[in-house]
Design a protein around this motif. Structure first.
Motif, PDB file in Angstrom:
ATOM      1  N   TYR A 150      27.048  27.706  41.621  1.00  0.00           N
ATOM      2  CA  TYR A 150      27.945  27.064  41.869  1.00  0.00           C
ATOM      3  C   TYR A 150      27.795  26.257  43.110  1.00  0.00           C
ATOM      4  CZ  TYR A 150      29.702  29.004  37.665  1.00  0.00           C
ATOM      5  OH  TYR A 150      29.925  29.756  36.366  1.00  0.00           O
ATOM      6  N   GLY A 151      27.096  25.035  43.243  1.00  0.00           N
ATOM      7  CA  GLY A 151      26.782  24.505  44.696  1.00  0.00           C
ATOM      8  C   GLY A 151      26.367  25.309  45.702  1.00  0.00           C
ATOM      9  N   GLY A 152      25.619  26.445  45.557  1.00  0.00           N
ATOM     10  CA  GLY A 152      25.160  27.194  46.381  1.00  0.00           C
ATOM     11  C   GLY A 152      25.936  28.795  46.402  1.00  0.00           C
ATOM     12  N   ASP A 153      27.108  28.752  45.682  1.00  0.00           N
ATOM     13  CA  ASP A 153      27.873  29.877  45.537  1.00  0.00           C
ATOM     14  C   ASP A 153      27.250  30.859  44.553  1.00  0.00           C
ATOM     15  OD1 ASP A 153      29.518  29.320  47.860  1.00  0.00           O
ATOM     16  OD2 ASP A 153      31.018  28.375  46.501  1.00  0.00           O
ATOM     17  N   GLY A 154      27.574  32.130  44.694  1.00  0.00           N
ATOM     18  CA  GLY A 154      27.014  33.020  43.418  1.00  0.00           C
ATOM     19  C   GLY A 154      27.828  33.084  42.521  1.00  0.00           C
ATOM     20  N   ALA A 155      28.938  32.786  42.425  1.00  0.00           N
ATOM     21  CA  ALA A 155      30.001  33.084  41.430  1.00  0.00           C
ATOM     22  C   ALA A 155      30.905  31.804  41.328  1.00  0.00           C
ATOM     23  CB  ALA A 155      30.471  34.451  41.412  1.00  0.00           C
ATOM     24  N   ALA A 156      31.918  31.696  40.308  1.00  0.00           N
ATOM     25  CA  ALA A 156      33.260  30.860  40.290  1.00  0.00           C
ATOM     26  C   ALA A 156      34.223  31.902  39.808  1.00  0.00           C
ATOM     27  CB  ALA A 156      32.789  29.683  39.620  1.00  0.00           C
ATOM     28  N   LYS A 157      35.269  31.803  40.546  1.00  0.00           N
ATOM     29  CA  LYS A 157      36.497  32.338  39.857  1.00  0.00           C
ATOM     30  C   LYS A 157      37.242  31.541  38.727  1.00  0.00           C
ATOM     31  CE  LYS A 157      39.911  33.813  42.438  1.00  0.00           C
ATOM     32  NZ  LYS A 157      41.354  33.984  43.356  1.00  0.00           N
ATOM     33  N   ILE A 158      37.437  32.010  37.553  1.00  0.00           N
ATOM     34  CA  ILE A 158      37.611  31.601  36.300  1.00  0.00           C
ATOM     35  C   ILE A 158      39.142  31.706  36.063  1.00  0.00           C
ATOM     36  CG2 ILE A 158      36.849  31.372  33.751  1.00  0.00           C
ATOM     37  CD1 ILE A 158      34.652  30.713  35.948  1.00  0.00           C
ATOM     38  N   THR A 159      39.559  32.696  36.399  1.00  0.00           N
ATOM     39  CA  THR A 159      40.982  32.944  35.857  1.00  0.00           C
ATOM     40  C   THR A 159      41.597  34.262  36.823  1.00  0.00           C
ATOM     41  OG1 THR A 159      42.682  32.936  33.973  1.00  0.00           O
ATOM     42  CG2 THR A 159      40.814  34.699  34.001  1.00  0.00           C
ATOM     43  N   THR A 160      42.992  34.242  36.931  1.00  0.00           N
ATOM     44  CA  THR A 160      43.603  35.420  37.473  1.00  0.00           C
ATOM     45  C   THR A 160      44.623  35.817  36.633  1.00  0.00           C
ATOM     46  OG1 THR A 160      43.238  34.013  39.826  1.00  0.00           O
ATOM     47  CG2 THR A 160      44.844  35.832  39.574  1.00  0.00           C
ATOM     48  N   SER A 161      44.807  37.008  36.473  1.00  0.00           N
ATOM     49  CA  SER A 161      46.202  37.732  35.754  1.00  0.00           C
ATOM     50  C   SER A 161      47.259  37.390  36.337  1.00  0.00           C
ATOM     51  CB  SER A 161      45.775  39.188  35.683  1.00  0.00           C
ATOM     52  OG  SER A 161      46.125  39.791  36.854  1.00  0.00           O
ATOM     53  N   PRO A 162      48.493  37.505  35.689  1.00  0.00           N
ATOM     54  CA  PRO A 162      49.651  37.776  36.319  1.00  0.00           C
ATOM     55  C   PRO A 162      49.677  39.124  36.816  1.00  0.00           C
ATOM     56  CG  PRO A 162      49.961  38.181  33.878  1.00  0.00           C
ATOM     57  CD  PRO A 162      48.453  37.783  34.177  1.00  0.00           C
ATOM     58  N   ARG A 163      50.784  39.236  37.667  1.00  0.00           N
ATOM     59  CA  ARG A 163      51.095  40.600  38.402  1.00  0.00           C
ATOM     60  C   ARG A 163      51.156  41.546  37.253  1.00  0.00           C
ATOM     61  NH1 ARG A 163      48.536  40.914  42.301  1.00  0.00           N
ATOM     62  NH2 ARG A 163      49.633  42.610  43.331  1.00  0.00           N
ATOM     63  N   LEU A 164      50.483  42.517  37.386  1.00  0.00           N
ATOM     64  CA  LEU A 164      50.547  43.694  36.485  1.00  0.00           C
ATOM     65  C   LEU A 164      51.064  45.115  36.866  1.00  0.00           C
ATOM     66  CD1 LEU A 164      46.936  43.153  35.093  1.00  0.00           C
ATOM     67  CD2 LEU A 164      49.086  42.431  33.883  1.00  0.00           C
ATOM     68  N   SER A 165      51.788  45.885  36.262  1.00  0.00           N
ATOM     69  CA  SER A 165      52.230  47.368  36.729  1.00  0.00           C
ATOM     70  C   SER A 165      51.372  48.381  36.452  1.00  0.00           C
ATOM     71  CB  SER A 165      53.475  47.264  36.070  1.00  0.00           C
ATOM     72  OG  SER A 165      54.530  46.539  36.060  1.00  0.00           O
ATOM     73  N   GLY A 166      50.793  48.966  37.660  1.00  0.00           N
ATOM     74  CA  GLY A 166      49.760  49.993  37.419  1.00  0.00           C
ATOM     75  C   GLY A 166      50.350  51.252  37.198  1.00  0.00           C
ATOM     76  N   ILE A 167      49.818  52.148  36.398  1.00  0.00           N
ATOM     77  CA  ILE A 167      50.122  53.532  36.277  1.00  0.00           C
ATOM     78  C   ILE A 167      49.158  54.479  36.718  1.00  0.00           C
ATOM     79  CG2 ILE A 167      51.928  52.948  34.530  1.00  0.00           C
ATOM     80  CD1 ILE A 167      49.997  54.095  32.160  1.00  0.00           C
ATOM     81  N   VAL A 168      49.472  55.894  36.751  1.00  0.00           N
ATOM     82  CA  VAL A 168      48.492  56.807  37.138  1.00  0.00           C
ATOM     83  C   VAL A 168      48.119  57.234  35.859  1.00  0.00           C
ATOM     84  CG1 VAL A 168      47.853  58.947  37.876  1.00  0.00           C
ATOM     85  CG2 VAL A 168      49.578  57.584  39.381  1.00  0.00           C
ATOM     86  N   GLN A 169      46.878  56.976  35.301  1.00  0.00           N
ATOM     87  CA  GLN A 169      46.397  57.364  33.840  1.00  0.00           C
ATOM     88  C   GLN A 169      46.037  58.789  33.794  1.00  0.00           C
ATOM     89  OE1 GLN A 169      46.214  55.584  31.112  1.00  0.00           O
ATOM     90  NE2 GLN A 169      45.973  53.221  31.731  1.00  0.00           N
TER      91      GLN A 169
END
Length: 511
Positions: free
Chosen positions: A132-151
């Motif tokens: 991407y114009g010399g970059d090795g990747a592009a950001k495509i999307t971002t999640s909403p804030r998510l609630s993390g738990i200890v699995q």
């Protein structure tokens, strides 16, 4: 040593570094200050964005920092966090996750199972690998804030480690307009810990080249969790004292239902990403799939002029080999850009809940059943690849050009006997005179490179090209260092770039 203090070079990550000095590599498209360990156990940057000099306040960069910032990647950073990015580990499991499937098609969904300790919010930034114009990747999307738990802790049975019982954390619906490609989900907690989950977006549309990501080999090397206790790969496990054990005591079955060890990227992922960045830079028409797609019959080789195997692709099922042999017989060319391809035969089975192809089995030397090396069941790799695995290369050696007048070396500037420094590294293949060759119209060896093995014995590497009766070309680089020479910072070589372009242009029938 207590598991809490285990160092990665005493675990699996660097146990393999002698085999693959180009394995994971830095991740140059993401920003931050994380680190990983190179093959000597030294800490090197995981991300390459420059950091301010000590004592330099934000907004008042030194001249050195200002100059570096001017050339820094323009890729948007993952969502900022309070504590600054730090790599999650497998002991404390600050944030770790895996995807429910390897490859997904536009319009489908992919499920992520993620553990966060201590429980807190986190975000997921999704990147696509490319140019991407010399970059090795592009950001495509971002999640909403998510609630993390200890699995729950991973389940283990006879060295097999699985997290198939983890709860669903986030479902990503893949829009129909997303491009096929190799993607990475970047997980970041509010307190700044970060991990990764790779996945693939594929479709069935025809293309010139199909890139096959070696996810089966990636999983064979995955030692998650690298905690000095329970983790196991097809190579290593630990005993009760936290000592790393070898292949004789390793797992015979590993699960895709678990994160990748360490920062969450496979040990050998760098080979594929190097090729992808280079090929997309030069505009090749690429489709994408995983090795498990090839295994499951989801790949129709007649849709492509060539199949490209960009990296370390050591573990093959019988159905993978059958599909690729049929592809060659029907005129689809094959490009093997690494070494030690198709060495072990494997089987894939369903998860405990019945999801296909989530368990990978390779018995190696243990237990009943026939040997699992392809060459030991009278189906040596050379009959497909043209050369086959010869051994490890402890220190990089030059690749010695042979038959420099061949079209592969055209316009590279390479002369007969020329040395391309450092290009024989990791592992090497060669032609075995006593092993049958595949049927061919013509065949040529394009490199013959002496090197010294770990016992001080002089051996040699070879690079091979043959034309099958169908007209298909089959190329094998015979070294791990070929893909890194295409687009790895510090390892690129214009002769290898041009030779690879000569090969792909002929396969794609470009003028």
């Amino acid at each position: 040593m207590a598991p809490e203090h285990i160092r990665r070079w005493e675990s699996g990550a660097l146990a393999h570094a002698v085999t693959d000095p180009f394995g994971q590599g830095p991740v140059p498209w993401l920003r931050g200050s994380e680190t990983y360990f190179d093959d000597t156990g030294q800490v090197v940057p995981w991300y390459v964005d420059p950091q301010p000099a000590p004592g330099t306040a934000p907004g008042t960069p030194s001249a050195r920092t200002a100059k570096a910032t001017a050339t820094a990647p323009r890729v948007p950073a993952p969502r900022p966090s309070g504590g600054g990015p730090r790599s999650a580990d497998d002991v404390r499991r600050q944030i770790k996750g895996f995807a429910s499937t390897g490859a997904v098609t536009p319009g489908e969904a992919i499920d992520f199972h993620i553990t966060v300790d201590p429980p807190q919010q986190f975000g997921v930034d999704v990147y696509r690998i490319g140019h991407y114009g010399g970059d090795g990747a592009a950001k495509i999307t971002t999640s909403p804030r998510l609630s993390g738990i200890v699995q729950p802790p991973p389940l283990t049975a006879d060295r097999t480690v699985s997290c198939h019982h983890w709860w669903l954390s986030w479902r990503l619906q893949i829009p129909s307009y997303w491009s096929v490609g190799a993607y990475v989900a970047v997980l970041t907690t509010d307190d700044g810990y970060r991990s990764h989950i790779p996945f693939t977006v594929r479709d069935d549309d025809p293309a010139d080249l199909l890139l096959l990501l070696p996810d089966i080999t990636w999983q064979a090397y995955n030692l998650y969790p690298e905690d000095g206790r329970t983790g196991a790969s097809l190579y290593h496990a630990w005993d009760e004292q936290g000592r790393l054990l070898g292949e004789a005591d390793a797992a015979t079955t590993v699960s895709f239902d678990r994160p990748y060890a360490g920062a969450g990227l496979p040990l050998h992922v760098g080979h594929a990403y190097d090729f992808i960045r280079w090929a997309e830079r030069y505009g090749y028409d690429l489709a994408y799939a995983d090795a498990r797609d090839l295994h499951a019959g989801r790949v129709d080789p007649t849709r492509y002029r060539g199949l490209v195997f960009p990296g370390h692709d050591e573990y093959w099922s019988a159905s993978m080999r059958r599909t690729v042999e049929l592809a060659r017989e029907n005129g689809t060319s094959l490009v093997f850009l690494s070494a030690n391809t198709m060495y072990w035969q494997v089987e894939l089975g369903p998860s405990p809940s019945g999801v296909p192809d989530r368990l990978l089995t390779c018995r190696k030397r243990k237990g009943p059943g026939r040997p699992l090396l392809w060459r030991e069941i009278d189906r040596p790799e050379q009959q497909l690849v043209g050369i086959q695995y010869a051994g490890r290369v402890p220190e990089p050696h030059p690749l010695i050009v042979r038959n420099a007048g061949h079209w592969l070396w055209e316009a590279t500037g390479a002369a007969e006997g020329e040395e391309i420094a450092g290009l024989v590294a990791g592992e090497a293949d060669r032609y075995f005179p006593r092993t049958p060759l595949p049927d061919h119209e013509d065949r040529i060896l394009l490199a013959h490179s002496p090197y010294t093995d770990g016992e001080g014995v002089l051996r040699h590497q070879e690079t091979s090209l043959y034309r099958a009766p169908s007209g298909a070309l089959v190329f094998a680089s015979g070294t791990f260092a070929w893909s890194p020479a295409l687009d790895r910072p510090g390892h690129t070589d214009p002769r290898i770039q041009r030779a690879t372009a000569n090969l792909l242009d002929r396969i794609c029938k470009r003028d």
